[in-house]
Design an enzyme around this catalytic site. Structure first.
Site, mmCIF file in Angstrom:
data_model
loop_
_atom_site.group_PDB
_atom_site.id
_atom_site.type_symbol
_atom_site.label_atom_id
_atom_site.label_comp_id
_atom_site.label_asym_id
_atom_site.label_seq_id
_atom_site.Cartn_x
_atom_site.Cartn_y
_atom_site.Cartn_z
ATOM 1 N N HIS A 66 -1.013 -0.193 -7.950
ATOM 2 C CA HIS A 66 -0.941 -0.620 -6.554
ATOM 3 C C HIS A 66 -1.497 -2.027 -6.380
ATOM 4 O O HIS A 66 -0.957 -2.826 -5.642
ATOM 5 C CB HIS A 66 -1.747 0.372 -5.704
ATOM 6 C CG HIS A 66 -1.657 0.125 -4.238
ATOM 7 N ND1 HIS A 66 -0.843 0.855 -3.413
ATOM 8 C CD2 HIS A 66 -2.277 -0.773 -3.447
ATOM 9 C CE1 HIS A 66 -0.962 0.417 -2.178
ATOM 10 N NE2 HIS A 66 -1.826 -0.558 -2.166
ATOM 11 N N TYR A 69 0.166 -4.545 -9.915
ATOM 12 C CA TYR A 69 1.609 -4.585 -10.196
ATOM 13 C C TYR A 69 1.891 -4.705 -11.704
ATOM 14 O O TYR A 69 2.773 -5.431 -12.125
ATOM 15 C CB TYR A 69 2.266 -5.765 -9.466
ATOM 16 C CG TYR A 69 2.452 -5.547 -7.996
ATOM 17 C CD1 TYR A 69 1.396 -5.115 -7.215
ATOM 18 C CD2 TYR A 69 3.673 -5.776 -7.375
ATOM 19 C CE1 TYR A 69 1.552 -4.899 -5.869
ATOM 20 C CE2 TYR A 69 3.847 -5.559 -6.009
ATOM 21 C CZ TYR A 69 2.782 -5.122 -5.262
ATOM 22 O OH TYR A 69 2.939 -4.907 -3.922
ATOM 23 N N HIS A 114 3.797 3.278 2.470
ATOM 24 C CA HIS A 114 2.591 4.107 2.589
ATOM 25 C C HIS A 114 3.001 5.533 2.250
ATOM 26 O O HIS A 114 2.877 6.453 3.055
ATOM 27 C CB HIS A 114 2.003 3.992 4.005
ATOM 28 C CG HIS A 114 0.523 3.832 3.971
ATOM 29 N ND1 HIS A 114 -0.321 4.471 4.819
ATOM 30 C CD2 HIS A 114 -0.269 3.103 3.163
ATOM 31 C CE1 HIS A 114 -1.572 4.149 4.546
ATOM 32 N NE2 HIS A 114 -1.560 3.321 3.544
ATOM 33 N N GLN A 266 -6.843 7.395 4.355
ATOM 34 C CA GLN A 266 -7.743 6.743 5.284
ATOM 35 C C GLN A 266 -7.559 7.319 6.682
ATOM 36 O O GLN A 266 -6.525 7.865 7.003
ATOM 37 C CB GLN A 266 -7.489 5.223 5.326
ATOM 38 C CG GLN A 266 -7.447 4.556 3.969
ATOM 39 C CD GLN A 266 -6.040 4.436 3.426
ATOM 40 O OE1 GLN A 266 -5.142 5.171 3.820
ATOM 41 N NE2 GLN A 266 -5.845 3.508 2.502
#
Lengths: 768, 252
Positions: A66, A69, A114, A266
């Protein structure tokens, strides 16, 4: 592990054998590969000490797919480097792309996935996806003006499974509520996007959120520190234990074990982000901010590391200065927490005081957490104790893999279903299928008009009726009518059948959406969602798709200014269909000169501009029958370029007053949707389209074709302007029926009202 | 004065609409209210949004902060005939603070804005028409006029049925939802299921105005769908223009 002097622990890795090292990676939730763990051990053997827990967590964070890369970097560089033109101000350098809007202003754009959080906790995952993408735009110093979402869900009938996968209905309703509650509360309009259902997303839905912002060119804030002596200030929500290991989680496949990882999701609070936007923009206007990054995946570890590394500087950070929302957090937790609504800025020390009245007015907390230094190791302290001391280069750059890949050849043959006996009946049912039906059920819950800049949203036509627009049109600046045109999506079945032509087809559709709104395509960003990169077939899909993006961008002179790659979208043995989502931004000089997809008046001529190709591969029609697609035909890019310029001329002279591109569902659905906007029917004859059977004419999605409405009496002027491109006159608007003939046979004859009812019922069944 | 707090999010378009209509607007955060004199302003406007998140009843936190700091000054401001306008969340705030409809003249909460009957957030273009006699806005939207709505809690309900009758007699119902021909109709033309199709209301004197639809979001003709571009001024232009004209008269 043993305790060091106080706040961090020493993690003994130098003496561990390979097996124990791999076990340790699992135990600490690092999600690093075996090879990477050995590399870490070698490094610490080399410097003659063991790492602290803060160091090893920071490394795992920075080296996650993430953040660094590692699988895609090599190929991103190979295919997407140097795709810029004179309008580009920042491409592929900072947290978002920046492109010139007018002499004094620029727009900022970015799209990001996401996915993993949304699979586990759809409401929170999608909400924080919106919050995160807005901060990406904000951190360039821009006022966010529009949100777009491209969503991909499983088969609507999928009920979930015992291994913890949620049902499609649960995921879809959670994601939509998450976007709605966060976006609407923030007051940034959600204006456009796409929704696609496919069994390949059953256990791994995708949430791709895009955002566009506007700013004065002189206010562009870089994602990097400026000079030694600056202070690092953390502004916004408190740091807590939510979202720990989010990026490590997002860099692994979804299995039953990590589906329980709700701790990695989150928690969002739009009512902290809303004042944060105001305060940050007021600080930008007052010239108090030098560099800025938002805290998203990887938290402070990622933001602080990158803001310093990008400037070839370093820093000293005191973690005990960070304002917290949970008590008793360990230093490593503070360093990697992905708590939302936080921004990291670098400022001159004397600016800190000047910022206080602004922060106080908006009731925002902030803390000065460190200072920028002139190179050397990054040093992290906690109450005076050194808990991390590493070279930024080693910490932040991460490994790069040249993963092996295999580009498979698409199958050349496609079965074609029998010609349907009753097309009227079929079209009615087809219009209510999940991927063809009206999106109003979703988009009417999104606030699309807040900020008062929306000229056209995802819906056009008369109240009580209405149809889909091709793209949204937003006027970002008061006192001007210059507009941004926005669209996003992906032709999933085409990419699935062939990543190269499918990627081109996705990009071409984006361009057609812009030109059908009266504007000119100007820049693009991608959000690339693929399966497990360690599988050469999947890696092949990614590389092929990148190659197509590069080819397209060069041919169209359309710069790729920012992007995001999401890998490991795999659950069990199933990888998602390759899904490169594109958000394309166009410009329109005067919003009052926009085009829309709804038929405007009775008695006008309907023309087909551009070519429909005789190929059903990758069409929704084949998917409806469950038939495997062969290779789709990529539309001709030169044709589309010509069509682009032509449409701009036709629209500016009002020779076309409606336009809609032939895409999902083909020509039949395109014309039906044009009828729905104002309830105006049409009499259509397809006989002039040569060389294909009726079903192909009605449902092919191949080629670059656009249906336009030309005012009665202006047909000759229209044809004269079209010159080399030979438009086909295929019908006349009017009445309350949609009647389609082919070769002197009436094939569709239905009341527009009935078709529209069916079209509107599709998503209501999935999201009651 | 445009009064804002965290979660207020329709202030930029309201600011623009006031500016375009000849005002010199100023945004004031509730945290700055203690250092602000209302008498320095010609009008108070409460923009839409989700003040403080609306996690409690919509508008109630904003209302209590406003009234705690300014209730006496606000009463004087209203007595002088100056306009106090609330749109969407602003309407909810006026209702929560008892400033509207105030048929009892005791500043009690008499009306509430409940969840839409669809139980969905409704963001659409709808029609309203003018049904009241208002000193400020009687010329606005006499015909059915298109205006955007965007809310999850906009259904007007009364604590006591007699309040509706009082309001009708005194002409305090200002705007009602209708179909394109001006007929009153149920959902979806009435987007929230409000009693009597009420979209907006006033106090008895007509200078405290609350409405759910957003005139400030539709100021320019190009924001209308093609078929509805009649050449007449938009609801935004009419609404804020009328408020300006009124203020010029009151403060002259």
């Amino acid at each position: 592990m043993s305790r060091s002097s106080g706040f961090s622990r020493i993690v003994k890795i130098r003496d561990l054998d390979d097996g124990a090292l791999v076990k340790l990676s699992k135990k600490l939730g690092l999600a690093l590969s075996d090879g990477e763990m050995f590399q870490l051990r070698d490094y610490f053997r080399g410097i003659g000490r063991d790492p602290t827990d803060v160091e090893i967590q920071a490394m795992a964070q920075a080296w996650s797919e993430h953040c660094c890369y590692k699988s895609s970097k090599l190929y991103l560089k190979k295919y997407l480097s140097g795709l810029r033109n004179g309008s580009v101000i920042l491409a592929m350098e900072d947290d978002a792309g920046v492109v010139a809007f007018d002499d004094d202003h620029a727009y900022v754009l970015k799209m990001e996935s996401h996915n993993h959080p949304s699979a586990v906790e759809p409401y929170g995952g999608a909400a924080t996806g919106v919050g995160g993408i807005i901060r990406d735009v904000l951190c360039m110093g821009a006022q966010p003006v529009a949100i777009l979402d491209s969503l991909y869900f499983g088969d609507p009938e999928f009920q979930g499974d015992a291994k913890g996968s949620h049902s499609t209905k649960f995921l879809a309703s959670g994601v939509v509520r998450g976007i709605k509650d966060y976006g609407n509360r923030l007051g940034i309009p959600t204006v456009a996007g796409s929704v696609y259902f496919h069994e390949g997303y059953n256990r791994n839905p995708l949430v791709n959120a895009g955002c566009v912002g506007i700013l004065e060119k002189k206010n562009v804030i870089r994602s990097r520190a400026s000079r030694p002596g600056e202070v690092l200030v953390l502004i916004g929500g408190g740091t807590g234990r939510d979202g720990i290991h989010g990026v490590n989680f997002a860099s692994s496949s979804l299995d039953s074990e990590n589906r329980k990882s709700t701790r990695s999701v989150q928690l969002g609070n739009p009512i902290i982000e809303e004042p944060l936007i105001h305060a940050i923009l007021e600080m930008v206007d007052a010239n108090l901010i030098n560099g800025m990054k938002d805290l998203g995946g990887g938290g402070l570890s990622s933001a602080a590391g990158e803001i310093l590394y990008a400037a070839s500087l370093s820093g000293i950070i005191d973690l005990d200065k960070v304002h917290l929302k949970d008590k008793g957090m360990d230093p490593w937790e503070i360093w990697v927490s992905e708590s939302q609504e936080r921004m990291l800025v670098t400022m001159d020390p004397e600016s800190v005081k000047k910022a206080q009245p602004i922060l106080k007015k908006w009731d925002l907390d902030s803390s000065v957490i460190g200072k920028v230094t002139d190179g050397g190791n990054l040093v992290i302290q906690f109450k005076g104790e050194k808990v991390l001391d590493l070279p930024l280069e080693f910490l932040t750059s991460g490994p790069v893999y040249a993963r092996s890949y295999h580009e498979s050849k698409p199958s050349l043959t496609t079965a074609i279903p029998m010609e349907t006996k009753n097309y009227s009946e079929f079209l009615k049912n087809f219009l209510s299928s999940p991927n063809v039906s009206s999106r109003f059920r979703i988009i009417r819950e999104y606030d699309r008009t807040v900020r008062g800049g929306t000229a056209v949203s995802a819906e056009v036509g008369s109240p009580g009726l209405g149809t889909h627009s091709d793209s949204a049109i937003v006027v970002p600046l008061p006192g001007s009518r210059k507009a941004l045109i926005l669209t996003s999506g992906c032709k999933v079945p085409m990419v699935e059948a062939d990543p190269y032509s499918g990627t081109l087809a996705s990009l071409c559709e984006g361009v057609r959406n812009i030109i059908c709104s009266g504007g000119r395509p100007h820049s693009l960003v991608d959000s690339l969602n693929f399966g497990d990169p360690e599988d050469p077939e999947i890696m092949g899909q990614l590389v092929t798709s990148l190659r197509a993006i590069g080819d397209f961008s060069r041919e169209f002179d359309l710069p790729v200014v920012s992007g995001n790659v999401s890998l490991y979208n795999r659950s069990g043995e199933v990888n998602i269909p390759p899904t490169p989502t594109f958000m394309i931004v166009g410009l329109l000089e005067d919003a009052s000169k926009s085009l829309s997809s709804d038929f405007k008046e009775n008695g006008n001529s309907i023309f087909l501009l551009g070519r429909i190709l005789p190929n059903l591969s990758g069409s929704e029609y084949l998917r409806y029958f469950g038939i495997q697609s062969g290779a789709p035909s990529p539309g001709d890019l030169k044709d589309l370029k010509y069509l682009s310029h032509l449409m701009e001329r036709l629209s500016s002279r009002s020779l076309v007053i409606s336009a809609h591109d032939v895409s999902t569902g083909g020509l039949s659905v395109c014309i039906a949707e044009m009828c729905f906007g104002n309830g105006i029917g049409a009499e259509v004859d397809l006989s002039s389209i040569y060389g294909m059977r009726t079903s192909v004419k009605l449902f092919s999605e191949a080629g670059n074709a656009v249906v336009v409405e030309v005012p009665h009496g202006r047909e000759d002027e229209f044809l004269k302007e079209c010159t080399s491109l030979k438009p086909l006159r295929i019908g006349t608007t009017g009445g309350g029926m949609l009647r389609i003939n082919d070769l002197e046979i009436v094939i569709v004859d239905s009341p527009v009202k009935d078709l529209m009812e069916s079209w509107n019922s599709g998503l209501e069944k999935i999201l009651p | 004065m445009l009064l804002v707090m965290e979660g207020t999010n329709c202030e930029d378009e309201a600011f623009r609409s006031f500016s375009e209509s000849g005002f010199d607007p100023k945004k004031v955060h509730v945290n700055e209210l203690d250092h602000t004199a209302l008498e320095d302003f010609d009008a108070v406007y409460l923009p839409g949004g989700f003040s403080a998140g609306d996690y409690v009843r919509a508008g109630s936190l904003f209302a209590s902060r406003l009234m705690a700091s300014k209730s006496a000054e606000l009463a004087r401001f209203i007595d002088e005939g100056k306009p106090v306008i609330g749109v969407c969340n602003g309407f909810q705030i006026l209702a929560e603070s008892g400033l509207i409809p105030d048929v009892s003249h005791h500043g009690k909460r008499e009306v509430a804005l409940a969840s839409n009957i669809s139980n969905r957030f409704e963001c659409r273009l709808i029609y309203i028409r003018n049904v009241g006699r208002n000193r400020m806005l009687s010329e606005v939207a006499m015909d059915p006029t298109p205006v955007p709505v965007a809310h999850g809690e906009g259904r007007v309900v009364f604590s006591d049925k007699s309040i509706i009758e009082e309001m009708k007699q005194r002409g305090q119902i200002l705007f009602a939802y209708s179909d394109p021909d001006g007929n009153t109709a149920g959902y979806p033309w009435n987007p929230n299921g409000s009693e009597e199709n009420i979209a907006g209301m006033t106090n008895e004197e007509g200078n405290v105005i609350g409405l759910m639809p957003h005139p400030e979001r539709l100021y320019y003709g190009y924001q209308l769908p093609y078929k509805l571009r009649s050449g007449k001024p938009t609801i935004g232009k009419q609404f804020f223009g009328a408020v300006h004209k009124y203020v010029m008269k009151v403060t002259a």
